[in-house]
Design an enzyme around this catalytic site. Structure first.
Site, PDB file in Angstrom:
ATOM      1  N   PHE A   9       0.833  -1.215   0.000  1.00  0.00           N
ATOM      2  CA  PHE A   9       0.000   0.000   0.000  1.00  0.00           C
ATOM      3  C   PHE A   9       0.868   1.266   0.000  1.00  0.00           C
ATOM      4  O   PHE A   9       0.862   2.037  -0.968  1.00  0.00           O
ATOM      5  CB  PHE A   9      -0.945  -0.070   1.207  1.00  0.00           C
ATOM      6  CG  PHE A   9      -1.573   1.233   1.600  1.00  0.00           C
ATOM      7  CD1 PHE A   9      -2.185   2.047   0.661  1.00  0.00           C
ATOM      8  CD2 PHE A   9      -1.566   1.638   2.933  1.00  0.00           C
ATOM      9  CE1 PHE A   9      -2.776   3.248   1.037  1.00  0.00           C
ATOM     10  CE2 PHE A   9      -2.153   2.832   3.310  1.00  0.00           C
ATOM     11  CZ  PHE A   9      -2.746   3.636   2.370  1.00  0.00           C
ATOM     12  N   ASP A  64      12.994 -11.520  -1.757  1.00  0.00           N
ATOM     13  CA  ASP A  64      12.742 -11.493  -0.318  1.00  0.00           C
ATOM     14  C   ASP A  64      13.958 -10.865   0.365  1.00  0.00           C
ATOM     15  O   ASP A  64      15.059 -11.428   0.325  1.00  0.00           O
ATOM     16  CB  ASP A  64      12.530 -12.938   0.149  1.00  0.00           C
ATOM     17  CG  ASP A  64      12.316 -13.051   1.646  1.00  0.00           C
ATOM     18  OD1 ASP A  64      12.576 -12.074   2.377  1.00  0.00           O
ATOM     19  OD2 ASP A  64      11.893 -14.139   2.093  1.00  0.00           O
ATOM     20  N   VAL A  65      13.760  -9.713   0.993  1.00  0.00           N
ATOM     21  CA  VAL A  65      14.909  -8.963   1.543  1.00  0.00           C
ATOM     22  C   VAL A  65      15.537  -9.618   2.773  1.00  0.00           C
ATOM     23  O   VAL A  65      16.569  -9.149   3.254  1.00  0.00           O
ATOM     24  CB  VAL A  65      14.550  -7.485   1.875  1.00  0.00           C
ATOM     25  CG1 VAL A  65      14.149  -6.735   0.614  1.00  0.00           C
ATOM     26  CG2 VAL A  65      13.468  -7.393   2.942  1.00  0.00           C
ATOM     27  N   SER A  98       7.176  -5.117   4.898  1.00  0.00           N
ATOM     28  CA  SER A  98       6.742  -5.762   6.155  1.00  0.00           C
ATOM     29  C   SER A  98       5.245  -6.002   6.097  1.00  0.00           C
ATOM     30  O   SER A  98       4.508  -5.160   5.575  1.00  0.00           O
ATOM     31  CB  SER A  98       7.022  -4.865   7.372  1.00  0.00           C
ATOM     32  OG  SER A  98       6.558  -5.504   8.548  1.00  0.00           O
ATOM     33  N   ASN A 112      20.209  -6.563   6.230  1.00  0.00           N
ATOM     34  CA  ASN A 112      20.681  -6.658   4.841  1.00  0.00           C
ATOM     35  C   ASN A 112      20.658  -5.299   4.140  1.00  0.00           C
ATOM     36  O   ASN A 112      21.590  -4.943   3.410  1.00  0.00           O
ATOM     37  CB  ASN A 112      19.806  -7.629   4.038  1.00  0.00           C
ATOM     38  CG  ASN A 112      20.085  -9.081   4.405  1.00  0.00           C
ATOM     39  OD1 ASN A 112      21.169  -9.401   4.906  1.00  0.00           O
ATOM     40  ND2 ASN A 112      19.126  -9.956   4.166  1.00  0.00           N
ATOM     41  N   TYR A 115       5.657  -8.015  15.496  1.00  0.00           N
ATOM     42  CA  TYR A 115       5.781  -6.791  14.695  1.00  0.00           C
ATOM     43  C   TYR A 115       6.466  -5.699  15.519  1.00  0.00           C
ATOM     44  O   TYR A 115       7.461  -5.116  15.105  1.00  0.00           O
ATOM     45  CB  TYR A 115       4.389  -6.341  14.266  1.00  0.00           C
ATOM     46  CG  TYR A 115       4.332  -5.121  13.370  1.00  0.00           C
ATOM     47  CD1 TYR A 115       4.891  -5.141  12.104  1.00  0.00           C
ATOM     48  CD2 TYR A 115       3.688  -3.958  13.791  1.00  0.00           C
ATOM     49  CE1 TYR A 115       4.819  -4.031  11.263  1.00  0.00           C
ATOM     50  CE2 TYR A 115       3.599  -2.848  12.964  1.00  0.00           C
ATOM     51  CZ  TYR A 115       4.166  -2.890  11.707  1.00  0.00           C
ATOM     52  OH  TYR A 115       4.084  -1.794  10.878  1.00  0.00           O
TER      53      TYR A 115
END
Ligand code: UDP
Length: 328
Positions: free
Chosen positions: A12, A57-58, A76, A100, A146
């Site tokens: 978003f 995918d980080v 996230s 990373n 989270y």
């Protein structure tokens, strides 16, 4: 030409950031593993010469060829239901993923801005929340995956700033809404609008006395843009301080949508913050920023977006059972 990497590009907020930086004349490299992001949010950019997309995918080693001037880390999951569905990925993207990207920023000598959250304040005992408040977080609750990942993210970012002299920025994002929110992510705005459009009753959790303060996406993007361009390394709240109870908000949605449905009450999720409202004095002073879009204008645009979605989207339910949401 400046080159910027945006992680969570298909999400978003990430997709709106891609739009903004394309408009500003940047070469934009979007990255997303598409677990919660939706490629349709950035499909309109694919034909552009100065947009690239990496499906990556980080949490795995991140390689981007060429120079990079800026990195925005927005990858996230960001809804309480997602934390329950994919808790390990939520922890990993905030911790390993951030590590990373900080490493990449150091390698490229790029400035990095990371997306933090009002959730670092947990269920706050101070109101409104100022950046100096340390928060009240339950480490082992359903939101802990989270909240703690984001708190770690802030710590490691400041460590790279202090130890390596990296140029870092931290935005603490408060509830933000607008077109491209995921219809079925369980968050209150898509939930209420989806229910109204399907002709279902609106589910208010708890007694509806808990508060939130909703910021429209264009205001959020402007705040992030100004923060990136500033020289301020400590965290800054970006959100709209106009606070409303969830019960009153449900009534606003009933008016907006003209639904004949009513409000029904469900159990309050564990650790659901009782009140949330940003203190934005720092953003005003340092970034000369404040929100411009009022809730009625923003909600109308958001409603128009959800109305424009194909009917089958409306009835595709990702989360049928809310009991897991409240258990634990
Ligand atoms: N909420 C609600 N009904 C719903 C979904 C959410 O009453 O169908 C409430 C939720 O309990 C919380 C608020 O709305 O108090 C905002 O929830 P959301 O999931 O959007 O985000 P949060 O701010 O809690 O991260």
């Amino acid at each position: 030409m400046k080159r910027i990497l945006i992680t969570g590009a298909a999400g978003f907020i990430g997709s709106h950031l891609c739009d903004r930086f394309i408009k500003e004349g940047y070469h934009v490299i979007g990255m997303d593993n598409l677990i919660t992001g939706d490629i349709r949010n950035i499909e309109h950019l694919f034909h552009l010469e100065h947009f690239e997309f990496y499906h990556h995918d980080v949490t795995k080693f991140v390689h981007v060829p060429g120079k990079l001037d800026y990195i925005l880390h927005f990858a996230s999951p960001a809804s309480p239901i997602d934390y329950l569905k994919i808790p390990i990925q939520t922890l990993k993207v905030g911790s390993l993923g951030t590590h990373n990207l900080l490493g990449l920023a150091k390698e490229k000598n790029a400035r990095i801005l990371i997306a933090s959250t009002s959730e670092v304040y947990g269920d706050p005992l101070v109101h409104p929340q100022h950046e100096d408040y340390y928060g009240n977080v339950n480490t082992i609750g359903p939101r802990g995956v989270y909240d703690e990942a984001k708190r770690f993210q802030e710590s490691i970012t400041m460590a790279y700033h202090r130890f390596h002299g990296l140029e870092t920025r931290i935005v603490r994002i408060f509830n933000t809404y607008g077109p491209r929110m995921r219809l079925n992510d369980g968050r209150v705005i898509p939930a209420f609008i989806g229910q109204a459009l399907r002709g279902e009753d609106l589910t208010v959790f708890g007694d509806g006395k808990q508060t939130r303060s909703f910021c429209y996406i264009t205001d959020q993007v402007e705040g992030i843009f100004r923060l990136l361009m500033s020289d301020y390394a400590a965290p800054i709240n970006i959100g709209n301080p106009h606070e409303i109870t969830i019960g009153d908000f449900a009534e606003e949605i009933i008016k907006l949508t003209g639904t004949s449905q009513k409000v029904i009450y469900k159990e309050l999720p564990v650790d659901d913050p009782l009140q949330r409202k940003p203190d934005i004095s720092k953003a005003k002073e340092i970034l000369n920023w404040e929100p411009k879009v009022g809730r009625s204008e923003g909600m109308k645009k958001t409603y128009d977006y959800f109305k424009s979605l194909p009917e089958k989207e409306l009835f595709k339910k990702e989360h049928k059972d809310f009991s897991t949401y409240t258990r634990m």
